[in-house]
Write an enzyme that holds these catalytic residues in place. Sequence first.
Site, short mmCIF file in Angstrom:
data_model
loop_
_atom_site.label_atom_id
_atom_site.label_comp_id
_atom_site.label_asym_id
_atom_site.label_seq_id
_atom_site.Cartn_x
_atom_site.Cartn_y
_atom_site.Cartn_z
N HIS A 26 0.85 -1.19 0.00
CA HIS A 26 0.00 0.00 0.00
C HIS A 26 0.89 1.25 0.00
CE1 HIS A 26 -2.37 -3.28 1.69
NE2 HIS A 26 -3.47 -2.62 1.36
N HIS A 261 -3.87 2.92 -3.34
CA HIS A 261 -4.17 2.44 -1.98
C HIS A 261 -3.58 1.07 -1.71
CE1 HIS A 261 -6.26 1.14 1.60
NE2 HIS A 261 -6.81 2.33 1.73
N GLU A 412 -16.89 -3.82 24.89
CA GLU A 412 -16.06 -5.01 25.02
C GLU A 412 -14.86 -5.00 24.07
OE1 GLU A 412 -20.29 -6.02 26.14
OE2 GLU A 412 -19.32 -5.08 24.40
N HIS A 474 -27.77 -15.02 25.62
CA HIS A 474 -26.74 -14.79 26.61
C HIS A 474 -26.01 -16.07 27.04
CE1 HIS A 474 -28.47 -10.86 26.76
NE2 HIS A 474 -27.78 -10.47 27.80
#
Length: 669
Positions: A26, A261, A412, A474
């Site tokens: 890149h 890119h 998280e 859960h």
Amino acid sequence: MPSRRDLANAIRALSMDAVQAANSGHPGMPMGMADIAEVLWNDYLRHNPANPRWPDRDRFVVSNGHGSMLLYSLLHLTGYDLSLEEIRNFRQLGYRTAGHPEYEPDVGIETTTGPLGQGLANGVGMALAERILAARFNRPGYEVIDHYTWVFAGDGCMMEGISHEACSLAGTLGLGRLIVFYDDNGISIDGEVEGWFTDDTAGRFEAYDWHVVRDVDGHDPDAVRDAIEEARRETRRPTLIVCKTIIGWGAPNKQGTEATHGAALGDDEVALTRENIGWHHPPFVVPDDLREGWDARERGRELETGWQRLMGDYGGEYPELHEELIRRLDGRLPDGWADAAERAVEALSKTGGDVATRKASEKALDAFGPLLPELVGGSADLSGSNNTIWKGSRKIRGGEFDGNYLHFGVREFGMTAALSGMSLHGGLKPYGGTFLVFSDYARSAIRMAAIMRRPITLVLTHDSIGLGEDGPTHQPIEHLASLRLIPDIRVWRPCDVTETAVAWREAVENRDGPFVLALSRQTLPFQARDANQMAAIRRGGYVLKDCEEEPAAIIIATGSEVGIAVQAAAALAKEGVAVRVVSMPCVEAFRAQDAAWQDAVLPPGVAVRLAVEAGVPDTWHPFTGPLGAIIGMTRFGESAPGKVLFEHFGFTAANVAEQVRRLVQGNRS
């Protein structure tokens, strides 16, 4: 005296040459951000190429890690142990110039990046660690911890959700030593981002309570320098410098487009670029005057020597603080740790009693925490459920860093990447908690921690259908097996307070990869052990209950299913069926043992084996063999009380005993 543009062009030339030689990479980002990097590295960055591990160096993170040649060029030019041969062999086997930066502290690569946004979150963790250590150790006239964290980030980093999690937290905490350069070039792999990314990024960061420097011309060194000066004057908030750049700057036919890119420019465009930027040198050749302009070794030695003098004076004034700081920066555990930890495990074991392992974890933190001032942790908005707060916890709040506990909020992914950043910085031993099922949110950061072998500890509670009424959304089913599939990670699922205490001791002593504690919501029975069994726990698998004669069958279990296995074995013993119960809290630790230990625990001659774990069965096939069986979960759970669910899905002593009977009978026939 070379010009700033000439110095920046050295980055551009090395980057495009290396990508062209590899025919992979890149080039656009290094060519677009070269002018920014030149100002930062030559005028501001505090570092010492001769000692990349100098503790008070500035940290530099390339979150847009696909632009790795920018970092390699900087390290090579400023005098780190990264030779021109490494640059020539970009992206080749056996060289440290990988396609994306891979953590290598001895050459100045501070973290592994590539998955966009995670380097930015690592930077938040590094900046947080700097503030925590500064609050603990700095004294008037002795700013012994006093450095910045600088991050380069691109559009992709800003699109990834982790950037929101980490940067929202950084703003709330007021990490004033964190400065991020946003490469606002308007291009991603698919082209101009205006078709899919129209956010007011500056406004977004202002809403996070960041200081924002808008509309900086990233190709004007004076504008970049003014922006950095403004950022350094802001001490209360982190700063985002929004740099307007042209991706692939200097490539006459491809700059400003996605063509620069993710692919080599091509021989013709490289030649045209050389003419366009006035770089009249062969590939990989940097003239001596430019090398001298980049060489940071003398200045680096002066900076570190000044710090060493300060540390010497600090040691004379504050000898105990000095000794403690050096210990923590060296990553050494406190003197006497081994004996104190052993006593703590024994004391916790003697308390006995039935307890949820998440509560047992809290008890272990209460025992080990006072021994470990470097222990810093938190939870993703589940402190009361994860039991991650211990008696000595002191909260870290915005601008107040003299604590050891963080409320990460419902973040998280950002939390886990920040834990890695704290670990990478050094001086702290970080842990973080959430529900096991929500490790899915953090999985990429867990994987990155494993790639870097960062010793972070994840306290993942509510580890099975045993959590009950919250239902299948859960209840983790595939998560234990899934985490075990990640190389260089250890997953511990203890069955009682004793195994939990040993697991925490192992986590503290661990220096080689992430450490998972999978803990129960529900109460589990205490298991009595002799001294040999106590010592064997850390081996990952051991004989918990044995029979006098050769066992007819072996039951292997983890966590909440160990107590069930013990009950089943007792019932079978009354029928004259000799059964051994093996507790295997950590499969990875058991597999690391020699063959003699493994065969002693699981004798090859005993072919009847039953594994019991309230998760998908995939982990256990190598242990049960062709004549064995597994009681596990092959579907999602239900919403009901945990005890009801365990009975419904067959995790009962009666069912375990019945399955053993069938296996024994089948083997006899």
